[in-house]
Scaffold this motif. Structure first.
Motif, PDB file in Angstrom:
ATOM      1  N   ASP A  75     -93.566  52.499 -63.751  1.00  0.00           N
ATOM      2  CA  ASP A  75     -94.531  52.177 -62.693  1.00  0.00           C
ATOM      3  C   ASP A  75     -95.319  53.430 -62.335  1.00  0.00           C
ATOM      4  O   ASP A  75     -94.762  54.523 -62.225  1.00  0.00           O
ATOM      5  N   THR A  85     -98.758  44.854 -54.575  1.00  0.00           N
ATOM      6  CA  THR A  85     -98.754  43.616 -53.791  1.00  0.00           C
ATOM      7  C   THR A  85     -97.367  43.328 -53.238  1.00  0.00           C
ATOM      8  O   THR A  85     -97.227  42.582 -52.281  1.00  0.00           O
ATOM      9  N   SER A  86     -96.342  43.917 -53.818  1.00  0.00           N
ATOM     10  CA  SER A  86     -94.977  43.726 -53.299  1.00  0.00           C
ATOM     11  C   SER A  86     -94.613  44.758 -52.241  1.00  0.00           C
ATOM     12  O   SER A  86     -93.467  44.783 -51.795  1.00  0.00           O
ATOM     13  N   ARG A  91     -91.699  39.652 -46.581  1.00  0.00           N
ATOM     14  CA  ARG A  91     -92.363  38.459 -47.115  1.00  0.00           C
ATOM     15  C   ARG A  91     -91.556  37.242 -46.691  1.00  0.00           C
ATOM     16  O   ARG A  91     -90.327  37.313 -46.582  1.00  0.00           O
ATOM     17  N   GLN A  92     -92.229  36.110 -46.529  1.00  0.00           N
ATOM     18  CA  GLN A  92     -91.461  34.920 -46.149  1.00  0.00           C
ATOM     19  C   GLN A  92     -90.910  34.231 -47.388  1.00  0.00           C
ATOM     20  O   GLN A  92     -91.483  34.317 -48.486  1.00  0.00           O
ATOM     21  N   TYR A 292    -100.216  32.964 -40.837  1.00  0.00           N
ATOM     22  CA  TYR A 292     -98.774  32.818 -40.673  1.00  0.00           C
ATOM     23  C   TYR A 292     -98.197  34.154 -40.209  1.00  0.00           C
ATOM     24  O   TYR A 292     -98.901  35.174 -40.179  1.00  0.00           O
TER      25      TYR A 292
HETATM   26  C1  FAD Z   1    -100.727  39.934 -47.453  1.00  0.00           C
HETATM   27  C2  FAD Z   1     -99.816  39.275 -48.447  1.00  0.00           C
HETATM   28  C3  FAD Z   1     -98.821  38.447 -47.975  1.00  0.00           C
HETATM   29  C4  FAD Z   1     -97.960  37.835 -48.849  1.00  0.00           C
HETATM   30  N1  FAD Z   1     -96.990  37.049 -48.349  1.00  0.00           N
HETATM   31  C5  FAD Z   1     -96.061  36.537 -49.167  1.00  0.00           C
HETATM   32  C6  FAD Z   1     -94.969  35.839 -48.605  1.00  0.00           C
HETATM   33  O1  FAD Z   1     -94.859  35.707 -47.390  1.00  0.00           O
HETATM   34  N2  FAD Z   1     -94.034  35.351 -49.474  1.00  0.00           N
HETATM   35  C7  FAD Z   1     -94.122  35.530 -50.821  1.00  0.00           C
HETATM   36  O2  FAD Z   1     -93.224  35.071 -51.528  1.00  0.00           O
HETATM   37  N3  FAD Z   1     -95.154  36.188 -51.374  1.00  0.00           N
HETATM   38  C8  FAD Z   1     -96.125  36.699 -50.577  1.00  0.00           C
HETATM   39  N4  FAD Z   1     -97.163  37.390 -51.101  1.00  0.00           N
HETATM   40  C9  FAD Z   1     -97.316  37.485 -52.561  1.00  0.00           C
HETATM   41  C10 FAD Z   1     -96.386  38.483 -53.187  1.00  0.00           C
HETATM   42  O3  FAD Z   1     -96.288  39.639 -52.370  1.00  0.00           O
HETATM   43  C11 FAD Z   1     -96.907  38.823 -54.589  1.00  0.00           C
HETATM   44  O4  FAD Z   1     -97.187  37.633 -55.307  1.00  0.00           O
HETATM   45  C12 FAD Z   1     -95.876  39.625 -55.394  1.00  0.00           C
HETATM   46  O5  FAD Z   1     -95.365  40.668 -54.608  1.00  0.00           O
HETATM   47  C13 FAD Z   1     -96.536  40.154 -56.653  1.00  0.00           C
HETATM   48  O6  FAD Z   1     -95.642  40.965 -57.360  1.00  0.00           O
HETATM   49  P1  FAD Z   1     -96.050  41.600 -58.739  1.00  0.00           P
HETATM   50  O7  FAD Z   1     -94.833  42.267 -59.256  1.00  0.00           O
HETATM   51  O8  FAD Z   1     -96.725  40.613 -59.620  1.00  0.00           O
HETATM   52  O9  FAD Z   1     -97.207  42.679 -58.390  1.00  0.00           O
HETATM   53  P2  FAD Z   1     -97.110  44.111 -57.698  1.00  0.00           P
HETATM   54  O10 FAD Z   1     -96.140  44.127 -56.608  1.00  0.00           O
HETATM   55  O11 FAD Z   1     -98.497  44.532 -57.384  1.00  0.00           O
HETATM   56  O12 FAD Z   1     -96.522  45.044 -58.821  1.00  0.00           O
HETATM   57  C14 FAD Z   1     -97.292  45.519 -59.901  1.00  0.00           C
HETATM   58  C15 FAD Z   1     -96.823  46.907 -60.200  1.00  0.00           C
HETATM   59  O13 FAD Z   1     -97.391  47.326 -61.413  1.00  0.00           O
HETATM   60  C16 FAD Z   1     -97.690  48.693 -61.349  1.00  0.00           C
HETATM   61  N5  FAD Z   1     -98.729  48.952 -62.343  1.00  0.00           N
HETATM   62  C17 FAD Z   1     -99.895  48.296 -62.475  1.00  0.00           C
HETATM   63  N6  FAD Z   1    -100.600  48.766 -63.516  1.00  0.00           N
HETATM   64  C18 FAD Z   1     -99.849  49.766 -64.060  1.00  0.00           C
HETATM   65  C19 FAD Z   1    -100.029  50.628 -65.154  1.00  0.00           C
HETATM   66  N7  FAD Z   1    -101.133  50.584 -65.915  1.00  0.00           N
HETATM   67  N8  FAD Z   1     -99.067  51.530 -65.423  1.00  0.00           N
HETATM   68  C20 FAD Z   1     -97.940  51.595 -64.673  1.00  0.00           C
HETATM   69  N9  FAD Z   1     -97.721  50.790 -63.608  1.00  0.00           N
HETATM   70  C21 FAD Z   1     -98.659  49.874 -63.313  1.00  0.00           C
HETATM   71  C22 FAD Z   1     -98.160  48.885 -59.906  1.00  0.00           C
HETATM   72  O14 FAD Z   1     -98.028  50.210 -59.472  1.00  0.00           O
HETATM   73  C23 FAD Z   1     -97.256  47.933 -59.150  1.00  0.00           C
HETATM   74  O15 FAD Z   1     -96.118  48.568 -58.622  1.00  0.00           O
HETATM   75  C24 FAD Z   1     -98.076  38.022 -50.245  1.00  0.00           C
HETATM   76  C25 FAD Z   1     -99.071  38.860 -50.730  1.00  0.00           C
HETATM   77  C26 FAD Z   1     -99.932  39.485 -49.846  1.00  0.00           C
HETATM   78  C27 FAD Z   1    -100.981  40.396 -50.368  1.00  0.00           C
END
Ligand code: FAD
Length: 418
Positions: A75, A85-86, A91-92, A292
């Motif tokens: 990462d 985004t995490s 998160r709920q 929410y």
């Molecule tokens: C305001 C908000 C509220 C939310 N509320 C909820 C909720 O209540 N309940 C729920 O279940 N979900 C909720 N979500 C959605 C949820 O948070 C996301 O869908 C989820 O966290 C996405 O996870 P991810 O691993 O796909 O992405 P991310 O968490 O973004 O992880 C991607 C990772 O990849 C790394 N990365 C990217 N490109 C590279 C690269 N080229 N080289 C090395 N590392 C890289 C980044 O640094 C990052 O750490 C919410 C989202 C938001 C924005």
């Protein structure tokens, strides 16, 4: 995974290839006609590289490691970092998904799995607050949710207006007619959950690296390695890119217009001194008026997540400070629905972005040109809670054990664009 399963994977994944000797690790396959190395392959290699330690990549890496594979998780900023985004506090974990039954099913399993992991890791990550959807309109979404709840045995309660006002005097109930209350749902620690997953991964022998990752050398339809911002490359048989909102930056040809990254803001309002009405376990997670939020947990403040106009942002460069307009709108919302919080300060705020797929289904798909590259993402504002389920699904799929072929189409990259 049994050694036999793993051998089958290695053979299938490395068809027509030679092997690379690894320092202290199992030998893995590399292409038989390697191109000149851009940098020394000194970072060590793995059978599988997972890029992205958010909710999706972290869990995928942990499950793969628990299946016995050598796995490197990379990462650029760290697990659950402030740009991801995490990231953030919480998160709920809600169960109501209208007709999208798969997600309700997964939530029921996820709740049990989170409890098991809490016990395994000795840390509190889940708070069973219950959840209430407040509305004046009986929608198709609610009909479908109720149907799925009845089918799967999810407990819920329809709370009429007068009961709402009596049970939840903290909220201005004069504008809503009823609420659908689901007692068994709650709130998960977000950043802390990602850190816990990454720590468990390392404890079980996985390797974590902090580096930005780009696609490296190719051989035909196979990616040989990724280039790390440290100047090294990392070879593997299979690559999982769980890059959240960065997917269009890493794969512009495939993902641009398939994933949108709108800015989101989150407010934490201070609760009045000595007033526990807005504090867990005295108030549930709620949704009303296209917003929410959560009760204050561990003194963090009462969380409000509104929906404002859509502004597409870059996850690397967007500023994480609130604008005057966002502050004003946030205050107006809090005052409208929670009068006792009208004069309370914002004690913390969070700015991030979503990573929305076209249809808000998750994306789990093989790269159209690189057969050993998988794209995972599209959490679409609801993905965090499902990481604990999706990670296992992805782990099995990328090693050729698709346990749920019925989900392939659901998680495919859909035709059409935004
Ligand atoms: C305001 C908000 C509220 C939310 N509320 C909820 C909720 O209540 N309940 C729920 O279940 N979900 C909720 N979500 C959605 C949820 O948070 C996301 O869908 C989820 O966290 C996405 O996870 P991810 O691993 O796909 O992405 P991310 O968490 O973004 O992880 C991607 C990772 O990849 C790394 N990365 C990217 N490109 C590279 C690269 N080229 N080289 C090395 N590392 C890289 C980044 O640094 C990052 O750490 C919410 C989202 C938001 C924005």
């Amino acid at each position: 995974m049994t050694p036999l399963d793993r051998r089958t994977f290695l053979k299938a994944a490395g068809g027509g290839v030679g092997t690379l000797a690894l320092a202290g690790e199992t030998a893995i396959a590399a292409t038989s006609a390697p191109q000149p190395a851009r940098q020394p392959v000194g970072a060590g290699n793995s059978e599988i590289v997972v890029v992205g330690a958010g909710a999706f990549g972290g869990w995928t890496a942990l499950y793969l490691r628990e299946m016995g594979f050598t796995v490197t998780l990379v990462d650029q900023y760290g697990p659950g970092n402030s740009r991801a985004t995490s990231g953030g506090e919480s998160r709920q974990i809600r169960a109501g998904y209208g007709e999208r039954e798969i997600y309700t099913r997964w939530v029921l399993q996820a709740l049990e799995r989170w409890k098991t992991r809490e016990a395994e890791w000795g840390r509190k990550l889940l708070f069973e607050t219950g959840q209430i959807t407040l509305t004046s309109e009986w929608t198709k979404e609610l009909t479908d949710t109720r149907h799925v709840f009845d089918k799967l045995g999810v407990k819920y309660e329809l709370v009429k207006h007068d009961d709402l006002a009596r049970r939840f005097p903290q909220i201005s109930t004069e504008r809503v007619d009823f609420g659908m209350y689901t007692p068994s749902t709650g709130v998960l620690k977000a950043r802390e959950g990602c850190v816990a997953v990454a720590q468990a991964f390392e404890k079980k022998g996985g390797r974590f690296l902090t580096a930005r990752t780009e696609l490296g050398r190719r051989s035909g339809q196979t990616l040989q390695d990724v280039a790390l911002s440290t100047g090294r490359s990392l070879a593997a048989q299979t690559f999982v890119f769980a890059c959240g909102p960065w997917l269009p930056k890493v794969f512009p040809a495939v993902m641009t217009k398939k994933l949108l990254t709108p800015r989101r803001v989150v407010f934490f309002y201070g609760t009045p001194p000595g007033d526990e009405r807005f504090t867990y376990p005295n108030f549930p997670t709620w949704s009303v008026d296209n917003a929410y939020g959560f009760p204050s947990i561990e003194g963090k403040g009462f969380k409000v997540v509104p929906t404002f106009e859509r502004e597409i942002v870059d996850p690397d460069t967007q500023e994480h400070t609130l604008t005057a307009d966002e502050l004003r709108k946030g205050r107006a919302f809090a005052a409208k629905w929670f009068p006792a919080l009208a004069g309370q300060p914002i004690v913390e705020s969070k700015v991030c972005q979503r990573e929305d797929s076209i249809d808000e289904h998750f994306i789990v798909t093989r790269h159209p040109e690189l057969s050993n590259v998988w794209l995972v993402g599209g959490g679409s504002g609801h993905g965090y809670k499902h990481g604990i389920m999706l990670g296992e699904y992805v782990a099995n799929r990328v090693v050729g054990k698709d346990l749920h072929p019925e989900l392939t189409a659901t998680f495919a990259l859909k035709d059409g664009t935004f």
